[in-house]
Design a protein around this motif. Structure first.
Motif, mmCIF file in Angstrom:
data_model
loop_
_atom_site.group_PDB
_atom_site.id
_atom_site.type_symbol
_atom_site.label_atom_id
_atom_site.label_comp_id
_atom_site.label_asym_id
_atom_site.label_seq_id
_atom_site.Cartn_x
_atom_site.Cartn_y
_atom_site.Cartn_z
ATOM 1 N N ARG A 152 0.855 -1.191 0.000
ATOM 2 C CA ARG A 152 0.000 0.000 0.000
ATOM 3 C C ARG A 152 0.889 1.240 0.000
ATOM 4 O O ARG A 152 1.702 1.426 0.907
ATOM 5 N N TRP A 153 0.745 2.080 -1.027
ATOM 6 C CA TRP A 153 1.513 3.308 -1.057
ATOM 7 C C TRP A 153 0.969 4.264 -0.007
ATOM 8 O O TRP A 153 -0.238 4.444 0.142
ATOM 9 N N GLN A 154 1.877 4.884 0.708
ATOM 10 C CA GLN A 154 1.534 5.795 1.790
ATOM 11 C C GLN A 154 1.523 7.244 1.278
ATOM 12 O O GLN A 154 1.947 7.528 0.155
ATOM 13 N N PRO A 155 1.025 8.180 2.091
ATOM 14 C CA PRO A 155 0.943 9.569 1.628
ATOM 15 C C PRO A 155 2.274 10.181 1.191
ATOM 16 O O PRO A 155 2.266 11.193 0.478
ATOM 17 N N ASP A 156 3.391 9.587 1.571
ATOM 18 C CA ASP A 156 4.696 10.123 1.162
ATOM 19 C C ASP A 156 5.235 9.460 -0.102
ATOM 20 O O ASP A 156 6.415 9.600 -0.426
ATOM 21 N N TYR A 157 4.382 8.754 -0.861
ATOM 22 C CA TYR A 157 4.919 7.990 -1.985
ATOM 23 C C TYR A 157 5.550 8.880 -3.060
ATOM 24 O O TYR A 157 6.531 8.480 -3.705
ATOM 25 N N LEU A 158 5.035 10.090 -3.248
ATOM 26 C CA LEU A 158 5.648 10.972 -4.236
ATOM 27 C C LEU A 158 6.968 11.558 -3.731
ATOM 28 O O LEU A 158 7.884 11.815 -4.518
ATOM 29 N N HIS A 159 7.076 11.760 -2.427
ATOM 30 C CA HIS A 159 8.366 12.186 -1.862
ATOM 31 C C HIS A 159 9.420 11.098 -2.095
ATOM 32 O O HIS A 159 10.562 11.397 -2.464
ATOM 33 N N ILE A 160 9.044 9.853 -1.895
ATOM 34 C CA ILE A 160 9.986 8.750 -2.105
ATOM 35 C C ILE A 160 10.423 8.693 -3.566
ATOM 36 O O ILE A 160 11.612 8.535 -3.874
ATOM 37 N N GLN A 161 9.461 8.839 -4.479
ATOM 38 C CA GLN A 161 9.801 8.805 -5.898
ATOM 39 C C GLN A 161 10.702 9.980 -6.289
ATOM 40 O O GLN A 161 11.602 9.827 -7.122
ATOM 41 N N SER A 162 10.478 11.144 -5.689
ATOM 42 C CA SER A 162 11.230 12.347 -6.042
ATOM 43 C C SER A 162 12.601 12.399 -5.391
ATOM 44 O O SER A 162 13.575 12.859 -6.013
ATOM 45 N N TRP A 163 12.686 11.976 -4.154
ATOM 46 C CA TRP A 163 13.908 12.150 -3.375
ATOM 47 C C TRP A 163 14.784 10.906 -3.312
ATOM 48 O O TRP A 163 15.943 10.998 -2.923
ATOM 49 N N GLN A 164 14.235 9.741 -3.692
ATOM 50 C CA GLN A 164 15.024 8.515 -3.658
ATOM 51 C C GLN A 164 15.127 7.857 -5.040
ATOM 52 O O GLN A 164 16.226 7.626 -5.536
ATOM 53 N N VAL A 165 13.987 7.561 -5.654
ATOM 54 C CA VAL A 165 14.017 6.785 -6.891
ATOM 55 C C VAL A 165 14.576 7.601 -8.060
ATOM 56 O O VAL A 165 15.456 7.118 -8.791
ATOM 57 N N LEU A 166 14.094 8.811 -8.277
ATOM 58 C CA LEU A 166 14.578 9.602 -9.406
ATOM 59 C C LEU A 166 16.079 9.879 -9.308
ATOM 60 O O LEU A 166 16.797 9.684 -10.304
ATOM 61 N N PRO A 167 16.609 10.316 -8.170
ATOM 62 C CA PRO A 167 18.068 10.494 -8.103
ATOM 63 C C PRO A 167 18.836 9.200 -8.365
ATOM 64 O O PRO A 167 19.879 9.225 -9.024
ATOM 65 N N ALA A 168 18.310 8.074 -7.873
ATOM 66 C CA ALA A 168 18.975 6.792 -8.114
ATOM 67 C C ALA A 168 18.975 6.445 -9.595
ATOM 68 O O ALA A 168 19.957 5.904 -10.125
ATOM 69 N N LEU A 169 17.871 6.747 -10.292
ATOM 70 C CA LEU A 169 17.806 6.484 -11.726
ATOM 71 C C LEU A 169 18.811 7.356 -12.477
ATOM 72 O O LEU A 169 19.546 6.861 -13.355
ATOM 73 N N LEU A 170 18.870 8.637 -12.167
ATOM 74 C CA LEU A 170 19.825 9.521 -12.827
ATOM 75 C C LEU A 170 21.252 9.054 -12.589
ATOM 76 O O LEU A 170 22.081 9.069 -13.517
ATOM 77 N N ASP A 171 21.545 8.622 -11.373
ATOM 78 C CA ASP A 171 22.884 8.110 -11.068
ATOM 79 C C ASP A 171 23.181 6.855 -11.877
ATOM 80 O O ASP A 171 24.272 6.702 -12.442
ATOM 81 N N ALA A 172 22.208 5.939 -11.945
ATOM 82 C CA ALA A 172 22.411 4.673 -12.663
ATOM 83 C C ALA A 172 22.651 4.901 -14.146
ATOM 84 O O ALA A 172 23.375 4.125 -14.793
ATOM 85 N N LEU A 173 22.064 5.966 -14.693
ATOM 86 C CA LEU A 173 22.226 6.257 -16.112
ATOM 87 C C LEU A 173 23.380 7.221 -16.377
ATOM 88 O O LEU A 173 23.589 7.647 -17.520
ATOM 89 N N GLY A 174 24.120 7.569 -15.330
ATOM 90 C CA GLY A 174 25.288 8.422 -15.492
ATOM 91 C C GLY A 174 24.972 9.866 -15.817
ATOM 92 O O GLY A 174 25.782 10.559 -16.453
ATOM 93 N N ILE A 175 23.810 10.346 -15.374
ATOM 94 C CA ILE A 175 23.400 11.729 -15.658
ATOM 95 C C ILE A 175 23.869 12.613 -14.509
ATOM 96 O O ILE A 175 23.352 12.548 -13.396
ATOM 97 N N GLU A 176 24.867 13.430 -14.783
ATOM 98 C CA GLU A 176 25.458 14.277 -13.750
ATOM 99 C C GLU A 176 25.092 15.741 -13.916
ATOM 100 O O GLU A 176 24.946 16.467 -12.931
ATOM 101 N N ALA A 177 24.972 16.209 -15.144
ATOM 102 C CA ALA A 177 24.677 17.625 -15.377
ATOM 103 C C ALA A 177 23.244 17.946 -14.975
ATOM 104 O O ALA A 177 22.354 17.084 -15.032
ATOM 105 N N PRO A 178 22.977 19.177 -14.582
ATOM 106 C CA PRO A 178 21.592 19.562 -14.250
ATOM 107 C C PRO A 178 20.661 19.324 -15.441
ATOM 108 O O PRO A 178 21.021 19.589 -16.588
ATOM 109 N N CYS A 179 19.481 18.807 -15.164
ATOM 110 C CA CYS A 179 18.526 18.500 -16.222
ATOM 111 C C CYS A 179 17.241 19.315 -16.025
ATOM 112 O O CYS A 179 16.971 19.834 -14.948
ATOM 113 N N TRP A 180 16.483 19.409 -17.099
ATOM 114 C CA TRP A 180 15.158 20.014 -17.065
ATOM 115 C C TRP A 180 14.139 18.925 -16.776
ATOM 116 O O TRP A 180 14.244 17.815 -17.298
ATOM 117 N N LEU A 181 13.150 19.236 -15.947
ATOM 118 C CA LEU A 181 12.103 18.279 -15.610
ATOM 119 C C LEU A 181 10.778 18.748 -16.200
ATOM 120 O O LEU A 181 10.388 19.908 -16.019
#
Length: 265
Positions: free
Chosen positions: A78-107
């Protein structure tokens, strides 16, 4: 071509579906597309490619865990009320790191993805060049709850599930994850206003006047908290501005990019 990368999320390995656009333009800025609450790589259709071609830049589109062809949500999770915080602050940075994206990007984020763009920009200023946020939520309104409750009835009736099955390996995974989270009484207290204070990058917030999930109080609230935010309010437009008013969204996005010296324009 859709590819996959393995990340660790909630202590478990998850496979993330992603797609590069104009990858050969390796020295151009990068637009990262963040999908809506029921979205995926394929649900963006051709809009990301159209925008990246117009801007002369690269793009990255991905499906969050639980969506598209990424690892589905466990049935009991069950996703909790902080699920978007987790996606923004944990999953997205991990994905950018895994793909070698270091420069600032546009969202470029839509709905839930629009909220994610704000959260990421506030927490990771050094990794964010700017954001375009479409129909975002920064707090819960009655119209939002009513729209999500109506979506539940449409899903149970079968038509919505059938449509989502074309875009998700397991349509129950994103739908019930999203629907249960937003209809959880605890979610009524969900609010990003304190979390997005201090965003420094350029911000364009776009919303349709016919948005069935929110009022203009959402993007007006963003501008109140982040005063340099540019607003675009579109007539004859519902919750998906990039579908209903694609040309207007593209032109406003290009205008923002030009205003900050985006090299290709």
């Amino acid at each position: 071509m859709v590819e996959f990368v393995l990340l660790t999320h909630a202590g478990q390995p998850v496979s993330i579906e992603y797609q590069w656009l104009n990858r050969e333009r390796e020295h151009t800025p990068l637009l990262v597309f963040l999908h809506e609450g029921l979205g995926s790589v394929s649900m963006w259709r051709d809009y990301p490619q159209t925008l990246c071609d117009a801007a002369g830049c690269r793009g990255l589109v991905y499906s969050r865990p639980g969506y598209g062809r990424s690892t589905p949500r466990a049935p009991e999770a069950r996703w909790q009320p902080d699920y978007l915080h987790i996606q923004s602050w944990q999953v997205l940075p991990a994905l950018l790191d895994a793909l070698g994206i270091e420069a600032p990007c546009w969202l470029f984020g839509h709905s839930d993805g629009g909220s994610m763009a704000l959260l990421f920009a506030a927490r990771f200023a050094e990794r964010t060049a700017g954001i375009i946020t479409l129909a975002p939520h920064i707090f819960v309104e009655e119209i939002t709850v009513a729209g999500i409750a109506a979506a539940r009835e449409a899903y149970l009736a079968g038509g919505l599930r059938q449509g989502l099955a074309r875009h998700h390996a397991d349509p129950d995974s994103p739908f019930w994850g999203w629907n249960h989270a937003w209809l959880n009484p605890a979610f009524r207290q969900w609010n990003l206003e304190a979390d997005i204070v201090g965003i420094r990058c350029p911000v364009l917030a776009i919303q349709g006047e016919g948005d069935e999930y929110a009022s203009m109080a959402q993007i007006d609230g963003i501008q109140r908290i982040v005063p340099h935010t540019q607003l675009l309010k579109l007539a004859d437009c519902s919750h998906s501005p990039h579908r209903d008013q694609a040309a207007a969204v593209t032109e406003a996005t290009l205008a923002l990019l030009r205003s900050v010296g985006f090299a290709q324009l």
